[in-house]
Each structure stands twice: as C-alpha cells, then as structure tokens.
Design an enzyme around this catalytic site. Structure first.
Site, PDB file in Angstrom:
ATOM      1  N   CYS A   1      -2.897  -0.101   7.031  1.00 31.93           N
ATOM      2  CA  CYS A   1      -2.006   1.064   7.132  1.00 31.93           C
ATOM      3  C   CYS A   1      -2.213   1.821   8.442  1.00 31.93           C
ATOM      4  O   CYS A   1      -1.266   2.380   8.994  1.00 31.93           O
ATOM      5  CB  CYS A   1      -2.188   1.959   5.915  1.00 31.93           C
ATOM      6  SG  CYS A   1      -1.663   1.119   4.390  1.00 31.93           S
TER       7      CYS A   1
ATOM      8  N   CYS B   1      -6.394   2.516   5.231  1.00 32.30           N
ATOM      9  CA  CYS B   1      -7.139   1.295   5.548  1.00 32.30           C
ATOM     10  C   CYS B   1      -6.705   0.795   6.930  1.00 32.30           C
ATOM     11  O   CYS B   1      -5.814   1.366   7.572  1.00 32.30           O
ATOM     12  CB  CYS B   1      -6.874   0.236   4.469  1.00 32.30           C
ATOM     13  SG  CYS B   1      -5.177  -0.402   4.500  1.00 32.30           S
TER      14      CYS B   1
ATOM     15  N   HIS C   1       0.849  -1.185   0.000  1.00 32.34           N
ATOM     16  CA  HIS C   1       0.000   0.000   0.000  1.00 32.34           C
ATOM     17  C   HIS C   1       0.889   1.241   0.000  1.00 32.34           C
ATOM     18  O   HIS C   1       2.088   1.163   0.276  1.00 32.34           O
ATOM     19  CB  HIS C   1      -0.896   0.003   1.234  1.00 32.34           C
ATOM     20  CG  HIS C   1      -1.944  -1.062   1.217  1.00 32.34           C
ATOM     21  ND1 HIS C   1      -3.112  -0.942   1.912  1.00 32.34           N
ATOM     22  CD2 HIS C   1      -2.006  -2.263   0.588  1.00 32.34           C
ATOM     23  CE1 HIS C   1      -3.859  -2.015   1.724  1.00 32.34           C
ATOM     24  NE2 HIS C   1      -3.198  -2.837   0.922  1.00 32.34           N
TER      25      HIS C   1
ATOM     26  N   GLU D   1       1.111   3.866   2.020  1.00 32.26           N
ATOM     27  CA  GLU D   1       1.742   4.198   3.294  1.00 32.26           C
ATOM     28  C   GLU D   1       2.898   3.237   3.592  1.00 32.26           C
ATOM     29  O   GLU D   1       3.946   3.643   4.108  1.00 32.26           O
ATOM     30  CB  GLU D   1       0.709   4.151   4.433  1.00 32.26           C
ATOM     31  CG  GLU D   1      -0.391   5.180   4.289  1.00 32.26           C
ATOM     32  CD  GLU D   1      -1.577   4.704   3.440  1.00 32.26           C
ATOM     33  OE1 GLU D   1      -2.623   5.352   3.519  1.00 32.26           O
ATOM     34  OE2 GLU D   1      -1.462   3.701   2.707  1.00 32.26           O
TER      35      GLU D   1
ATOM     36  N   SER E   1      -7.846   8.183   3.024  1.00 31.36           N
ATOM     37  CA  SER E   1      -7.926   7.675   4.393  1.00 31.36           C
ATOM     38  C   SER E   1      -7.287   6.292   4.481  1.00 31.36           C
ATOM     39  O   SER E   1      -7.575   5.419   3.665  1.00 31.36           O
ATOM     40  CB  SER E   1      -9.395   7.603   4.828  1.00 31.36           C
ATOM     41  OG  SER E   1      -9.512   7.091   6.141  1.00 31.36           O
TER      42      SER E   1
END
Length: 149
Positions: free
Chosen positions: A86, A83, A56, A58, A81
């Site tokens: 993360c 998940c 992901h 992040e 935002s």
C-alpha cells in the site's frame, strides 16, 4: 495537516474497519479524500471475503475513488500503518499525505514514505489500536497470513 483536521477524516476509515470485521475479515479501513476534503472513495481489507490477497483497505479505497486525472492534494487515511504494498500505491500515484490511525500493532512503510516526501500524520488512536489488538489476539494465524509471515 494539523491533528484536528486529520482526526476529522478518520471516522470513515474506522467505519470501514468495523465493516470488514463484521464480515469476518481483517479490521483495516481506509478512505481517500480530495484536496477540498471531499470523500473520493472508501473501503476495507477484503482479502478474506474476496479470496484476493491484493485487496487491502487502501487499495479498496483507491479503487472506489475511480480513475482520477491526478492525485495532487489528496489524502489517504488508513486505520493502520500501510504495508509495503500500500505504501507503493501511495508513491506510484503521488498521493502526498497519509493519515494513520495507529502504528503500534503494525509498523509498515510510512517512514519510507516520509523519506520520499509524503506527509505522514500518525494519530495514535485508541479505537484503532483496540480493533487490531483484539483481532490479532483472536485470529493470530489470519493476522500472520495478512502480513506475510
């Protein structure tokens, strides 16, 4: 963190989201900044490109920053935002602040983060929203896969 400062940190994450989209991936970008505002690492969602469900945005930014002794005073900036996965990374390593480009197209775990003392700044950024809305419209199956539906 005030909104103007948060907005000044967002462009690196947006650039990463656009890079991911150009590569055929999900347009989510992130950047990790040090306490003094130094960019430590940046990255984008690479689930499609790498065939790695854990890559992901992040996570990519966190890995790009390399090993740090601690994360006190750092800021994770993300176009969407985070998940639960993360959000867990943020909690696990004690990142104290998350700046979010938008939370309309996906409302992740940022309320949970706030409940556990993480400062959350949601920018409601039009460019971030447009990137995700256009992507979701064009790639509904890929988006469902990305969010675990």
């Amino acid at each position: 963190m005030d909104t103007a400062t948060a907005r000044a940190l967002l462009p690196a994450a947006v650039e990463e989201a656009c890079a991911g989209l150009a590569e055929g991936g999900v347009p989510i970008g992130a950047a990790l900044y040090g306490p003094d505002g130094t960019l430590l690492g940046r990255g984008h969602n690479r689930r499609v490109q790498d065939g790695d469900p854990s890559m992901h945005a992040e996570t990519a930014a966190f890995r790009a920053a390399g090993r740090l002794r601690g994360y006190r005073g750092t800021t994770m900036v993300t176009t969407l935002s985070p998940c639960w996965y993360c959000s867990g990374l943020v909690r696990q390593f004690g990142i104290p602040r998350v700046v979010i480009g938008e939370a309309d197209t996906f409302y992740g775990g940022h309320d949970w983060l706030a409940e556990h003392g993480v400062e959350i700044v949601v920018l409601d950024d039009a460019e971030c929203k447009a990137l995700m809305r256009d992507f979701i419209r064009a790639n509904p199956e890929l988006w469902s896969e990305d969010i675990g539906d």
